[in-house]
Design an enzyme around this catalytic site. Sequence first.
Site, PDB file in Angstrom:
ATOM      1  CE  LYS A  48      -3.899   1.881   2.774  1.00  0.00           C
ATOM      2  NZ  LYS A  48      -4.721   1.670   3.988  1.00  0.00           N
TER       3      LYS A  48
ATOM      4  CB  SER B 259      -8.155   3.581   3.042  1.00  0.00           C
ATOM      5  OG  SER B 259      -7.258   2.963   3.947  1.00  0.00           O
TER       6      SER B 259
ATOM      7  CB  SER C 262      -8.290   0.634   5.873  1.00  0.00           C
ATOM      8  OG  SER C 262      -9.006   1.827   5.723  1.00  0.00           O
TER       9      SER C 262
HETATM   10  N1  GLN Z   1     -13.065   4.074   6.633  1.00  0.00           N
HETATM   11  C1  GLN Z   1     -12.494   4.470   7.886  1.00  0.00           C
HETATM   12  C2  GLN Z   1     -12.067   5.912   7.818  1.00  0.00           C
HETATM   13  O1  GLN Z   1     -12.320   6.520   6.853  1.00  0.00           O
HETATM   14  C3  GLN Z   1     -11.323   3.586   8.206  1.00  0.00           C
HETATM   15  C4  GLN Z   1     -10.140   3.855   7.370  1.00  0.00           C
HETATM   16  C5  GLN Z   1      -8.969   3.013   7.715  1.00  0.00           C
HETATM   17  O2  GLN Z   1      -9.082   1.976   8.357  1.00  0.00           O
HETATM   18  N2  GLN Z   1      -7.803   3.509   7.350  1.00  0.00           N
HETATM   19  O3  GLN Z   1     -11.480   6.432   8.711  1.00  0.00           O
END
Ligand code: GLN
Length: 485
Positions: free
Chosen positions: A79, A154, A178
Amino acid sequence: MQLYQLTAHEMHDLLINKELSSEELNNSIFDRIEAVEDKIKAFVTITKESALERARSVDRQIQAGEKIGPLAGIPVAVKDNMCTKGVRTTASSKILSNFVPPYSATVVEKLEAAGSTIPGKTNLDEFAMGSSTENSAFFHTSNPWDIQRVPGGSSGGSAAAVCAGEAVVALGSDTGGSIRQPASFCGVVGLKPTYGAVSRYGLIAFASSLDQIGPFARDVTDCATLLEVISGHDDRDSTSASYKVPEFTASLINDVRGLKIGVPEEFMAKGIGPEVRAAVERAMSLYESMGAVVEYTTLPHTEYALPTYYIIAPAEASSNLARYDGVRYGFRAAEVVDVIDMFMKSRSQGFGTEVKRRIMLGTYALSAGYYDAYYLKALKVRTLIKQDFDRAFEKYDLLLSPTSPTPAFRFGEKIDDPLEMYLSDICTISVNLAGIPGISFSCGFVDNMPVGLQLMGKYFDEGTLLRAAYTFEQNTSYHKEFPKI
Ligand code: GLN
């Protein structure tokens, strides 16, 4: 069956039996990337030359009769919020679009030490803030099962790459879901380790008390293998735990007899799509038929998890992101009159809408007069949420739930409604607040889109998660499905 569809353990067997070279293997992955990347767009940067170079060096080791590890010569996508020395690392943000780190994250060093090749850096929601990868400053990544749909987020790029055969396994990061939510949307395995199990050194920080790096894979065996490679204490991360990394692959036992699995009723309540609920109920029955004890239980503070997360995560983010000021590195606005103007313009032009929203929320929650009312209160509720889990784990070995309330949604469906978007992490966020491990894997399909099952475990008990996921996998065939792109 194509080469790119093989798992890492199948590839490893071919490599050590000299039926295939790592160079051939990596070339097959790059051919696959060539064939589908136009549609999927999983990668921000592709690093073909360095990957092939490492592949050839692993081939020389094999030829010389040296013993190689399970991920040597195997392509692992990373990532793009994990630093790679000399390779651009952007967090999918304009503000870091030209950032080339002078060092590598610990997990990247561990991959390199294991001999893995890195085919490229994958797309994400800017600074990992989002649930669809639509917040990337560069482009959208598509779900390989239906390119009109999001891959989740994400870590959408990593999930899509593994799903589409553009990488064999991948690393993601999980702050509120995420890894697990995109794993669920793409029908692959994704695991968020216990907080502190994997070093965060070199991970671009979003919310430091919640962030964890973890693996994506096409089966549980590969997930366990990658977890083993990246886990362990790191002096450079003061929150990394001192513990002996278990041999996770030894947990891959096809047997759940006697395991006690609790299903928090709050995670099966309103908001969970009927077809998702049905798939999860079938999984519950399967576990029962395999000898586990499955019963409903309760985590009474669940309704406060989302609001608590959306105080704590933005508060930490507002502090972590203060470093992007156009001074030391990253994007700097042109045409400024003085230093304050430079800060303001660099930040307002460099960050996207969602990141700005989080910075404002966090700054507000931490400001004098509101700190006690919001931030401190949220920390207290976080403790209550953690205590819910402590109590549940006195009785159960594992907790089970859907990973996300719905299968993958279409592009644009939720992007204008932040609250709707936030709700797609309703089942995953508590796990980060408590710091426990969680895994997601496929438990069925609805209209040809995968549905994910989440298992949650006790601190540092990834072994039981892997065992239960492995048993499910051995008794079903969802993980063998491959999308037609
Ligand atoms: N969707 C959640 C957020 O927007 C979690 C994102 C993540 O785990 N990085 O914060």
